[in-house]
Design an enzyme around this catalytic site. Structure first.
Site, PDB file in Angstrom:
ATOM      1  N   TYR A 201       0.865  -1.191   0.000  1.00  0.00           N
ATOM      2  CA  TYR A 201       0.000   0.000   0.000  1.00  0.00           C
ATOM      3  C   TYR A 201       0.897   1.236   0.000  1.00  0.00           C
ATOM      4  CZ  TYR A 201      -3.633  -3.242   1.623  1.00  0.00           C
ATOM      5  OH  TYR A 201      -4.519  -4.278   1.748  1.00  0.00           O
ATOM      6  N   LYS A 297     -11.760  -6.549   2.555  1.00  0.00           N
ATOM      7  CA  LYS A 297     -12.608  -7.249   3.521  1.00  0.00           C
ATOM      8  C   LYS A 297     -13.935  -7.769   2.932  1.00  0.00           C
ATOM      9  CE  LYS A 297      -9.951  -7.044   6.967  1.00  0.00           C
ATOM     10  NZ  LYS A 297      -9.236  -8.295   7.106  1.00  0.00           N
ATOM     11  N   TYR A 385      -6.182  -6.268  10.489  1.00  0.00           N
ATOM     12  CA  TYR A 385      -6.032  -6.703   9.100  1.00  0.00           C
ATOM     13  C   TYR A 385      -6.342  -8.196   8.961  1.00  0.00           C
ATOM     14  CZ  TYR A 385      -4.063  -6.403   4.377  1.00  0.00           C
ATOM     15  OH  TYR A 385      -3.900  -6.410   3.022  1.00  0.00           O
TER      16      TYR A 385
HETATM   17  C1  PHB Z   1      -6.699  -6.927  -4.542  1.00  0.00           C
HETATM   18  O1  PHB Z   1      -5.801  -7.719  -4.793  1.00  0.00           O
HETATM   19  O2  PHB Z   1      -7.634  -6.739  -5.335  1.00  0.00           O
HETATM   20  C2  PHB Z   1      -6.654  -6.181  -3.258  1.00  0.00           C
HETATM   21  C3  PHB Z   1      -5.620  -6.404  -2.360  1.00  0.00           C
HETATM   22  C4  PHB Z   1      -5.587  -5.710  -1.164  1.00  0.00           C
HETATM   23  C5  PHB Z   1      -6.572  -4.782  -0.881  1.00  0.00           C
HETATM   24  C6  PHB Z   1      -7.612  -4.555  -1.775  1.00  0.00           C
HETATM   25  C7  PHB Z   1      -7.665  -5.263  -2.977  1.00  0.00           C
HETATM   26  O3  PHB Z   1      -6.525  -4.093   0.271  1.00  0.00           O
END
Ligand code: PHB
Ligand code: APR
Length: 394
Positions: A201, A297, A385
């Site tokens: 992120y 989630k 998480y």
């Molecule tokens: C996804 O891989 O689409 C994905 C991964 C983590 C997130 C949201 C979407 O927090």
């Protein structure tokens, strides 16, 4: 006129998983889906599974391919201010892992299981509507292949997503809606290029970005875009340049660009409807709640709802005991609100909001500093998480 125990509206992950778990306990259901099977399978959505989700899918024999092909992660990374990432080690703090495995694959696995048992799923149904939701039997009327049809059943499971018919069928005054929209969306790209190894992120002055994956040869990336953005303004080259600009140079250099095979913009929203039950109608998944995608989630909540609902229905039919059905909404909502809070928190922490004051911006930066420096703060985030354990799971 058809008869069944449970009429399930919607063949998304919630509806198909419910019909599968019920069938394995000898409880009959009919699934009514508005779209074609091809349409349902083509929807690309999130792809990170909590340990509890994997546990549920395994228990019902739905995880064979997931166990072979899913990519197991111990944690996720956060980067900001051009600095190197730091790792939130979910496994070290909570003993739990999570798995990258696309929702479209889960949908395929659920259809394969449904085919293997000759499940009753009607696609292309129109104009689904309910009779009184209080008496028995419950009634569902609809059209299929040009014919007016009706189902008599004990219960209706509203698994028809946010835009479905179930939630709006609850008479006004019987449901309390909590709703929050965010002033931006996520532009997502799926590409046949090798992904970065981790889920990362990024909080950047240009906006949020996320690196994720579907398989060793399929990457999934997102960037924050203003609300109302036209996707035509985002040809692939612009997307890749913007994505890389939001990651520190060392990571940007490792991102492999390629043609997009899917590109879409999703709005961000937090939404909960309480209670998740009205008379004989039980809501599950996106029909009852929406989370912004930060933290992935949504699908995990759909699976926990279905775990609670299937357990309650099984107790009703097996032991003639409706205690769990009576408590379904409260039980499911405890987990829903926990994940609502986590995804709201992560959304707030990681995105740039258009009207943030300098003071609030500094607060956010120092929140990230605190997270970086404090193992306690990291443990708290790891716990959120990872998701709450399922009540009553043995
Ligand atoms: C996804 O891989 O689409 C994905 C991964 C983590 C997130 C949201 C979407 O927090
Ligand atoms: N009649 C019949 N079917 C309907 C109707 C209707 N009136 N309205 C919607 N549907 C169907 C949709 O076509 C869809 O296939 O209900 C299904 C709902 O599926 P999803 O939207 O996928 O919702 P759900 O099964 O609860 O899945 C949970 O997790 O990652 C998140 O949002 C993501 O879909 C995902 C969700």
């Amino acid at each position: 006129m058809m008869q069944t125990r449970v009429a399930i509206i919607g063949a998304g992950p919630s509806g198909l998983l419910l019909s599968e778990i019920l069938a394995q306990q000898g409880i009959e259901s009919i699934v009514l889906e508005r779209e074609t099977r091809q349409h349902v399978l083509a929807r690309i959505r999130a792809g990170v599974l909590e340990q509890t989700t994997v546990d549920v899918l395994r228990r019902w024999g739905l995880a064979r391919r997931l166990d072979e092909q899913g990519h197991v992660h111990d944690g996720m990374k956060i980067v900001w201010a051009g600095r190197n990432s730091f790792f939130i080690d979910v496994h070290r703090h909570c003993g739990k892992r999570f798995t990258a495995y696309g929702q479209s694959r889960i949908q395929e696995d659920l259809y394969a299981a449904a085919d293997a048992r000759g499940a009753a799923i009607l696609h292309g149904v129109r104009n689904v509507r309910f009779g009184s939701l209080q008496g028995t039997p419950a009634r569902v009327a609809f059209e299929h292949e040009g014919q007016a049809r009706e189902i008599e059943c004990d219960f209706i499971a509203g698994c028809d997503g946010f835009h479905g018919v179930s939630r709006p069928s609850i008479p006004a005054g019987n449901v309390h809606v909590f709703d929050k929209t965010y002033p931006f969306g996520w532009l997502g790209v799926l590409s046949e290029t090798p992904p970065l190894h981790e889920i990362i992120y990024a909080n950047h002055p240009r906006g949020f970005a996320l690196a994720s994956q579907r398989s060793p040869s399929l990457s999934r990336y997102y960037i924050q875009v203003p609300m109302g953005t036209d996707i035509a303004e985002w040809p692939d080259e612009r997307f890749w340049a913007e994505l890389k600009a939001r990651f520190p140079q060392e990571l940007a250099e490792r991102i492999v660009a390629g043609p997009s095979i899917e590109k879409s913009i999703a709005p961000l929203r937090s939404f909960v409807a309480e209670p998740m039950r009205h008379g004989r109608l039980f809501l599950a998944g996106d029909a009852a709640h929406i989370v912004p995608p930060t933290g992935a989630k949504g699908l995990n909540l759909a699976v926990s709802d279905i775990y609670y609902l299937s357990r309650a229905l099984a107790a009703f039919y097996r032991d003639d005991d409706d205690t769990l059905l009576e408590h379904y909404s409260d039980t499911a909502l405890r987990r829903v609100w926990h994940s609502e809070r986590t995804s709201w928190y992560l959304t707030r922490l990681l995105h740039r909001f258009p009207d943030t004051s300098d003071f609030d911006q500094r607060m956010k930066e120092y929140e990230l500093e605190y997270l970086l420096s404090s193992p306690h703060a990291q443990a708290a985030l790891a716990e959120q998480y990872a998701g709450l354990p399922l009540e009553g799971w043995q």
